[in-house]
Scaffold this motif. Sequence first.
Motif, mmCIF file in Angstrom:
data_model
loop_
_atom_site.group_PDB
_atom_site.id
_atom_site.type_symbol
_atom_site.label_atom_id
_atom_site.label_comp_id
_atom_site.label_asym_id
_atom_site.label_seq_id
_atom_site.Cartn_x
_atom_site.Cartn_y
_atom_site.Cartn_z
ATOM 1 N N VAL A 277 0.827 -1.200 0.000
ATOM 2 C CA VAL A 277 0.000 0.000 0.000
ATOM 3 C C VAL A 277 0.868 1.259 0.000
ATOM 4 N N ALA A 278 1.963 1.233 0.755
ATOM 5 C CA ALA A 278 2.862 2.394 0.773
ATOM 6 C C ALA A 278 3.406 2.692 -0.614
ATOM 7 N N ALA A 279 3.752 1.646 -1.361
ATOM 8 C CA ALA A 279 4.303 1.840 -2.701
ATOM 9 C C ALA A 279 3.239 2.261 -3.707
ATOM 10 N N ALA A 280 2.002 1.758 -3.551
ATOM 11 C CA ALA A 280 0.968 1.969 -4.564
ATOM 12 C C ALA A 280 0.187 3.261 -4.368
ATOM 13 N N THR A 281 0.231 3.836 -3.196
ATOM 14 C CA THR A 281 -0.495 5.081 -2.946
ATOM 15 C C THR A 281 0.264 6.260 -3.549
ATOM 16 N N VAL A 282 -0.460 7.183 -4.154
ATOM 17 C CA VAL A 282 0.159 8.332 -4.819
ATOM 18 C C VAL A 282 0.512 9.376 -3.755
ATOM 19 N N LEU A 283 1.775 9.383 -3.359
ATOM 20 C CA LEU A 283 2.270 10.293 -2.336
ATOM 21 C C LEU A 283 3.614 10.857 -2.767
ATOM 22 N N ASP A 284 4.011 11.979 -2.182
ATOM 23 C CA ASP A 284 5.324 12.513 -2.495
ATOM 24 C C ASP A 284 6.398 11.731 -1.728
ATOM 25 N N THR A 285 7.654 11.990 -2.086
ATOM 26 C CA THR A 285 8.757 11.229 -1.493
ATOM 27 C C THR A 285 8.844 11.385 0.023
ATOM 28 N N GLU B 268 -0.761 4.772 10.093
ATOM 29 C CA GLU B 268 -0.536 5.998 9.327
ATOM 30 C C GLU B 268 -1.161 5.881 7.937
ATOM 31 N N GLU B 269 -1.052 4.712 7.310
ATOM 32 C CA GLU B 269 -1.659 4.515 5.988
ATOM 33 C C GLU B 269 -3.169 4.652 6.049
ATOM 34 N N LEU B 270 -3.774 4.153 7.110
ATOM 35 C CA LEU B 270 -5.226 4.265 7.246
ATOM 36 C C LEU B 270 -5.639 5.731 7.307
ATOM 37 N N ARG B 271 -4.895 6.532 8.054
ATOM 38 C CA ARG B 271 -5.191 7.966 8.110
ATOM 39 C C ARG B 271 -4.998 8.626 6.756
ATOM 40 N N VAL B 272 -3.908 8.275 6.084
ATOM 41 C CA VAL B 272 -3.617 8.881 4.779
ATOM 42 C C VAL B 272 -4.672 8.497 3.750
#
Length: 265
Positions: A208-216, A234-238
């Motif tokens: 999920v960390a890799a597949a979510t569109v987030l900045d570096t 943290e991923e759940l919040r994001v």
Amino acid sequence: MTTALPLFPLNSVLFPGLVLPLNIFEARYRALMRDLLAVPEDEPRRFGVVAIRDGREVAPTAVGLPEDVTGAAGSDPAGGFGPDLMSSFHTIGCVADATTIRKRPPRGSAPTGGAEEGPENGDDSAGYEALATGTTRFRLLSVDAGGPYLTAEVEELPEEEGEGAGALAAGVLRAFQTYQKRLAGARERTLAAGQELPDDPSVVSYLVAAATVLDTPAKQRLLQAPDTASRLAEELRVLRRESAVIGQLPSLPAVELTRKPTSFN
């Protein structure tokens, strides 16, 4: 326990279990590929990937794949980074195992058929294509620019599960499905559509960390979470925040947002 690794700085974050394609043409990284090819095939060809905090990923002469990719800027192992190398990089990175390294044929020559090739097979000025897989997180202890490319002393980090990781993983997967549907459109194929999802919480957290569109910086914060449960929380919040934001927008170019280029070095 510490170990020495060749260091490959990137403007992106590598997670354990994820695949990293590399398009390599700078002199320092060609030297690294030659050394990795010299490692016996039955042994891991390991190097460390760190996200750049300050500096540039590619030497100026390499921008846009110019005619001359062997210039002096590409031969400086510390080129593009400040005098304090440790401050140029995030201190938590990921060990990568180069599963495939393919030397490109010299410009103007016919393709060689794509087989893995060693340095003894001639000119490598056209560079290499490599495919690596993230394996283990590490903490960066020191960086050395005394060789043809950067090397580092690192401490590999165990993956602690933390409290409640299993329940958090199930919640993250549900939130991620909602996120994907809103990002790509309900009729578009998503990660969950027709695919078997992982049940290991740490695998879920990194996928999920890799597949979510987030900045570096946001991805780096996920990589350096102290344990799996903290990362999942943290991923759940994001994911909930991003899904809410996307839901307020009329449309998004989802294909372009989720397409990631090959890392050029």
